[in-house]
Structures are given as C-alpha cells and as structure tokens.
Design an enzyme around this catalytic site. Structure first.
Site, PDB file in Angstrom:
ATOM      1  N   ASP A 171      51.732  41.753  12.383  1.00  0.00           N
ATOM      2  CA  ASP A 171      50.168  42.262  12.510  1.00  0.00           C
ATOM      3  C   ASP A 171      50.135  42.197  13.973  1.00  0.00           C
ATOM      4  O   ASP A 171      50.723  41.525  14.774  1.00  0.00           O
ATOM      5  CB  ASP A 171      49.399  41.336  11.859  1.00  0.00           C
ATOM      6  N   ASP A 176      46.320  42.374  15.561  1.00  0.00           N
ATOM      7  CA  ASP A 176      44.970  41.573  15.892  1.00  0.00           C
ATOM      8  C   ASP A 176      45.169  40.021  15.377  1.00  0.00           C
ATOM      9  O   ASP A 176      45.399  39.937  14.329  1.00  0.00           O
ATOM     10  CB  ASP A 176      44.099  42.280  15.371  1.00  0.00           C
TER      11      ASP A 176
END
Length: 290
Positions: A81, A83
């Site tokens: 991922d 963020d």
C-alpha cells in the site's frame, strides 16, 4: 518449526535479557541477532499458548514480536500500500488541506480506513470536495508535504537485489504512486486516476475505482504473470481496504495499522519501520541494500 522474532524501532535498544528470558521460557534455540540491539530471533517447536499475552506485554516496552513458520519466510514479491505505509501521509488529506477542506476530508479518510465506511463511496465523496483545485497543487504537495516511510528504500532495494519483484498498489492516485514508485524503486504501480480539465480537478475519479478487491486482483494478476504463488508474497498495509491482500499473501504485515486491521493480522509491526519486513524474512542488517 517456528521462529520468534523480536524487534524495535531503529535507535531504541532491545534488551538482551528480555530476549534471553523469553527464549528460555519457551524452550527456544540460541538467540540469533539479525541486527545488534534491534532485531533478534530464535527457533521454537510450536506457537506458545500465551503468545498474544506476551505480545501485549512486549508492546508496553515498544517491542514488536512476530511468530511464523520458519520454512518459506523469504518471499519473491513485495505488494505494498502507499498512503501511511510507503509514505507517512494520506495524499488525499494533503490535497484537501490545500483546498481548504482538510478536517472534513481527514475525518472521512479515518473512518474509511477503519472500515466504518464503504471505500468507494468515501473516495468519491472526498474527491468531490477537491473540485476546481488547481492541478498544479499536486506537484506542490509531492514536493512539500510527502515524506517516505523510513526503511522503504532499503526494503525494496534488498528484495530486488535478491531477485524479488516490488509492486505498489494504492487506493490513492496515480499522480502520487508514479512519483513514489520511481523514487523508491518499485517495478510497477497501480492506483486511481484523478480527472482534470483545463488545469483543474473535476471532482471525480476514473472508473473502475481501485479499492479492496482491486488489490486482491492485482496480487493474483501479478503473481500469475511472474509465475509465482500468493504464498510467495509479503504484503504490507494499514487500512481496511488492505485486509484482502494481507489475508491472501503468504505474509501479510499490518504496519502501524488501524486497530480493526491489526486485530485481523497475525503479523503486526507497531514500532519498527519498513526494515522490519526484511527481518521478518530473515535478512540480516549487513545484507541490506540501499
């Protein structure tokens, strides 16, 4: 055979006596320091019944503990991922701050990452609040507001040096993943596309929207293309939309994750940085690449 790994954040010394006492209590093999004062492991014949009680006690001392099967720890692919995982911010929150709607968007982001809101609906609502924002703001946010999570460059460089593949898959935006992937050395990236016209954001995002299921799909597609299995993947994330890929990967790491995410993952890193994913795979600090 299983391996118990203890690690701390870089610069926070790990007490050797604590490690030795736990090794002795669990009948483990001799301590093996992967990084002096930072990461140590030992073999154990089975997962102890008091595993999570010990984990909670160690958390109070700012020590992370991971117990996993010794066989198959070293992975062939990283699926990450972006963020609050590979970077320290939520990109949409930073854009919203520039648009003057920061607190409102940040609250929606928090609830979405906690799994309280449908990801797709929450994304559409937040992007709508960015309507008419100057597209040039994206470059400014990247330059002035976005910082990489410590250890990310070492994680990717080390796995690549060992023949691994690195993919960045985000529910955020390609305008950010493109730059982050390039800076950190990812082989590829996938994310949503912010729509713009006349130099300003339209307040919408291209369809289909990349969310939880799209991350799972990415794992399947990339592993199939590479000729490897999901068990060959180490995945890392922090939000509810990461749970699908974290559960499917051979090793799913909840990194500084929301409580609703951490409680569904057996591998939780709350204090270490991204180099923790290398120790989890059995790499020694002297093996790290930059």
């Amino acid at each position: 055979m299983f391996t118990a790994l203890l690690l701390t954040a870089p610069g926070t010394p790990l007490d050797p006596h604590l490690a030795e006492n736990l090794r002795s209590a669990w009948g483990g093999t001799v301590l093996d320091w992967l990084a002096p004062g930072e990461a140590v492991e030992f073999g154990i014949p089975m997962v102890p019944d008091n595993r999570w009680q010990v984990w909670a006690d160690l958390q109070a001392s700012r020590v992370d503990m991971v117990i996993q099967r010794s066989k198959g720890r070293r992975k062939k692919m990283l699926l990450a991922d972006m963020d609050s995982t590979m970077i320290q911010q939520e990109c949409i929150d930073e854009l919203a701050a520039e648009a003057g709607v920061g607190p409102r968007v940040a609250e929606i982001t928090k609830r979405a990452m906690n799994g309280e809101l449908d990801f797709e609906g929450a994304l559409i609502e937040r992007v709508g609040l960015l309507r008419d924002l100057d597209e040039a703001v994206i470059a400014r946010v990247l330059a002035e507001r976005i910082t990489h999570m410590p250890g990310g460059r070492e994680l990717i460089a080390t796995m690549k040096a060992d023949g691994g593949h690195a993919a960045l898959v985000s529910g955020g935006f390609t305008a950010f993943t493109e730059k982050v992937a390039e800076a950190l050395g990812f082989h590829e990236h996938r994310a949503n596309t912010l729509l713009a016209a006349g130099g300003r954001l339209t307040g919408d995002v291209a369809r289909p929207i990349l969310g939880r299921e799209a991350k799972v799909q990415a794992l399947h597609e990339i592993t199939e293309r590479l000729g490897i299995m999901p068990d060959d993947v180490i995945a890392v994330g922090d939000g509810a939309n990461d749970l699908g890929m974290l559960g499917l990967a051979g090793t799913g790491v909840a990194l500084h994750a929301k409580p609703v995410v951490a409680e569904q993952c057996e591998v939780r890193v709350n204090h270490g940085d991204l180099t923790a994913l290398l120790y989890i795979q059995g790499y020694r600090k002297e093996m790290f690449s930059i």
